[in-house]
Design an enzyme around this catalytic site. Sequence first.
Site, PDB file in Angstrom:
ATOM      1  N   TYR A  97      -7.927 -23.234   5.439  1.00  0.00           N
ATOM      2  CA  TYR A  97      -6.839 -22.915   4.528  1.00  0.00           C
ATOM      3  C   TYR A  97      -5.945 -21.796   5.047  1.00  0.00           C
ATOM      4  O   TYR A  97      -4.770 -21.723   4.708  1.00  0.00           O
ATOM      5  CB  TYR A  97      -7.404 -22.512   3.169  1.00  0.00           C
ATOM      6  CG  TYR A  97      -7.735 -23.677   2.264  1.00  0.00           C
ATOM      7  CD1 TYR A  97      -7.561 -25.001   2.662  1.00  0.00           C
ATOM      8  CD2 TYR A  97      -8.224 -23.438   0.982  1.00  0.00           C
ATOM      9  CE1 TYR A  97      -7.865 -26.057   1.812  1.00  0.00           C
ATOM     10  CE2 TYR A  97      -8.526 -24.489   0.124  1.00  0.00           C
ATOM     11  CZ  TYR A  97      -8.351 -25.794   0.542  1.00  0.00           C
ATOM     12  OH  TYR A  97      -8.647 -26.823  -0.305  1.00  0.00           O
ATOM     13  N   CYS A 147     -12.569 -12.606   3.177  1.00  0.00           N
ATOM     14  CA  CYS A 147     -12.706 -14.053   3.332  1.00  0.00           C
ATOM     15  C   CYS A 147     -14.175 -14.354   3.081  1.00  0.00           C
ATOM     16  O   CYS A 147     -15.052 -13.677   3.643  1.00  0.00           O
ATOM     17  CB  CYS A 147     -12.303 -14.498   4.738  1.00  0.00           C
ATOM     18  SG  CYS A 147     -12.671 -16.236   5.100  1.00  0.00           S
ATOM     19  N   THR A 148     -14.459 -15.342   2.241  1.00  0.00           N
ATOM     20  CA  THR A 148     -15.857 -15.592   1.893  1.00  0.00           C
ATOM     21  C   THR A 148     -16.674 -16.071   3.086  1.00  0.00           C
ATOM     22  O   THR A 148     -17.905 -16.019   3.045  1.00  0.00           O
ATOM     23  CB  THR A 148     -15.971 -16.615   0.741  1.00  0.00           C
ATOM     24  OG1 THR A 148     -15.253 -17.813   1.079  1.00  0.00           O
ATOM     25  CG2 THR A 148     -15.403 -16.035  -0.548  1.00  0.00           C
ATOM     26  N   HIS A 149     -16.021 -16.516   4.146  1.00  0.00           N
ATOM     27  CA  HIS A 149     -16.757 -16.875   5.357  1.00  0.00           C
ATOM     28  C   HIS A 149     -17.390 -15.649   6.029  1.00  0.00           C
ATOM     29  O   HIS A 149     -18.450 -15.753   6.651  1.00  0.00           O
ATOM     30  CB  HIS A 149     -15.835 -17.553   6.375  1.00  0.00           C
ATOM     31  CG  HIS A 149     -15.610 -19.010   6.146  1.00  0.00           C
ATOM     32  ND1 HIS A 149     -14.719 -19.485   5.203  1.00  0.00           N
ATOM     33  CD2 HIS A 149     -16.162 -20.106   6.728  1.00  0.00           C
ATOM     34  CE1 HIS A 149     -14.729 -20.803   5.229  1.00  0.00           C
ATOM     35  NE2 HIS A 149     -15.590 -21.210   6.143  1.00  0.00           N
ATOM     36  N   THR A 167      -8.285 -17.023   0.186  1.00  0.00           N
ATOM     37  CA  THR A 167      -6.957 -17.576   0.433  1.00  0.00           C
ATOM     38  C   THR A 167      -6.516 -18.452  -0.728  1.00  0.00           C
ATOM     39  O   THR A 167      -5.417 -18.303  -1.273  1.00  0.00           O
ATOM     40  CB  THR A 167      -6.940 -18.384   1.743  1.00  0.00           C
ATOM     41  OG1 THR A 167      -7.298 -17.529   2.827  1.00  0.00           O
ATOM     42  CG2 THR A 167      -5.563 -18.967   2.002  1.00  0.00           C
ATOM     43  N   CYS A 178     -12.998 -18.773  -2.420  1.00  0.00           N
ATOM     44  CA  CYS A 178     -12.146 -18.689  -1.235  1.00  0.00           C
ATOM     45  C   CYS A 178     -11.034 -17.704  -1.551  1.00  0.00           C
ATOM     46  O   CYS A 178     -10.284 -17.901  -2.516  1.00  0.00           O
ATOM     47  CB  CYS A 178     -11.582 -20.064  -0.900  1.00  0.00           C
ATOM     48  SG  CYS A 178     -10.295 -20.083   0.368  1.00  0.00           S
ATOM     49  N   ASP A 218     -14.443 -24.361  -1.923  1.00  0.00           N
ATOM     50  CA  ASP A 218     -13.929 -23.639  -0.754  1.00  0.00           C
ATOM     51  C   ASP A 218     -13.413 -24.674   0.232  1.00  0.00           C
ATOM     52  O   ASP A 218     -13.660 -25.880   0.089  1.00  0.00           O
ATOM     53  CB  ASP A 218     -15.029 -22.778  -0.122  1.00  0.00           C
ATOM     54  CG  ASP A 218     -14.512 -21.894   1.014  1.00  0.00           C
ATOM     55  OD1 ASP A 218     -13.311 -21.590   1.050  1.00  0.00           O
ATOM     56  OD2 ASP A 218     -15.326 -21.500   1.871  1.00  0.00           O
ATOM     57  N   SER A 219     -12.734 -24.205   1.273  1.00  0.00           N
ATOM     58  CA  SER A 219     -12.285 -25.120   2.320  1.00  0.00           C
ATOM     59  C   SER A 219     -13.428 -25.507   3.248  1.00  0.00           C
ATOM     60  O   SER A 219     -13.379 -26.554   3.900  1.00  0.00           O
ATOM     61  CB  SER A 219     -11.166 -24.472   3.139  1.00  0.00           C
ATOM     62  OG  SER A 219     -11.641 -23.306   3.796  1.00  0.00           O
TER      63      SER A 219
END
Length: 261
Positions: A43, A189-191, A77, A75, A11-12
């Site tokens: 990202y 978004c995984t966040h 994105t 991620c 992931d970013s």
Amino acid sequence: MDPSAPLLFFDSGVGGLSVLGPTRELLPNAPIVYAADSAGFPYGKRTEEELAVRVPELLARLVARFRPRLAVIACNTASTIALDHARAALEIPVVGTVPAIKPAAELSRSRVIGVLGTEATVRQPYVDDLAARFASDCTVIRHGSPELVELAEAKLAGEPISIESIHDAIAPMVRQPDGEKMDVMVLACTHFPLLADEIATAFPSIAQVDGGTGIARRIAYLTGGQEWPARPTGKAVFTSPPADALRGALSRFGLDEVHQL
């Protein structure tokens, strides 16, 4: 398959932990390498052309170094832009992360659903295709929120997060036409699942869905019958110097070693 061969999560930032968590529940002894491209974060503000090159190149370096049995682009994105490029570049299975529009449509009663992601994710044709295939009878409202990505990173670093800041980041989606009818929100978004409790407090009448559990099941299926070590191991690597404030959160996910790539 070497039992010590890890699962590689990419992931970013720390959003991919929301996918790692349910994977740990299904595969508790799996060795894990969690890679965060912190030098490229976030990202959602980078161009499609840049990510289509950057993500496969970084993954190739990580695969060469850690020899994983499987890679997970944790991620949305990166997956919607670079998943096909990564699969073409690598010789191991690559699992992507896509917005959970199908389960959201199945859950919705009002037939108005929201797709909450980064600005880059929500504008992708991939989202158009998912909406046409699985939510053709729904109004699909999209909203990109870079603020929520930053808030999730801050929360994992131990900083206080206000419900008001969460509300303000999502409110523009609810204010769109038919937004008041929205009853399900896709955390694309995984966040964002890392902020699930705060989002539920800010918008208690809107259900949340994300892809973490489904991705974990896919990983378990693809590694079915493979051997694992007697004890789990976990390390995190960052493409820029890792923040000391994140070490506690990483340790809670079994990532006791933290290094710079």
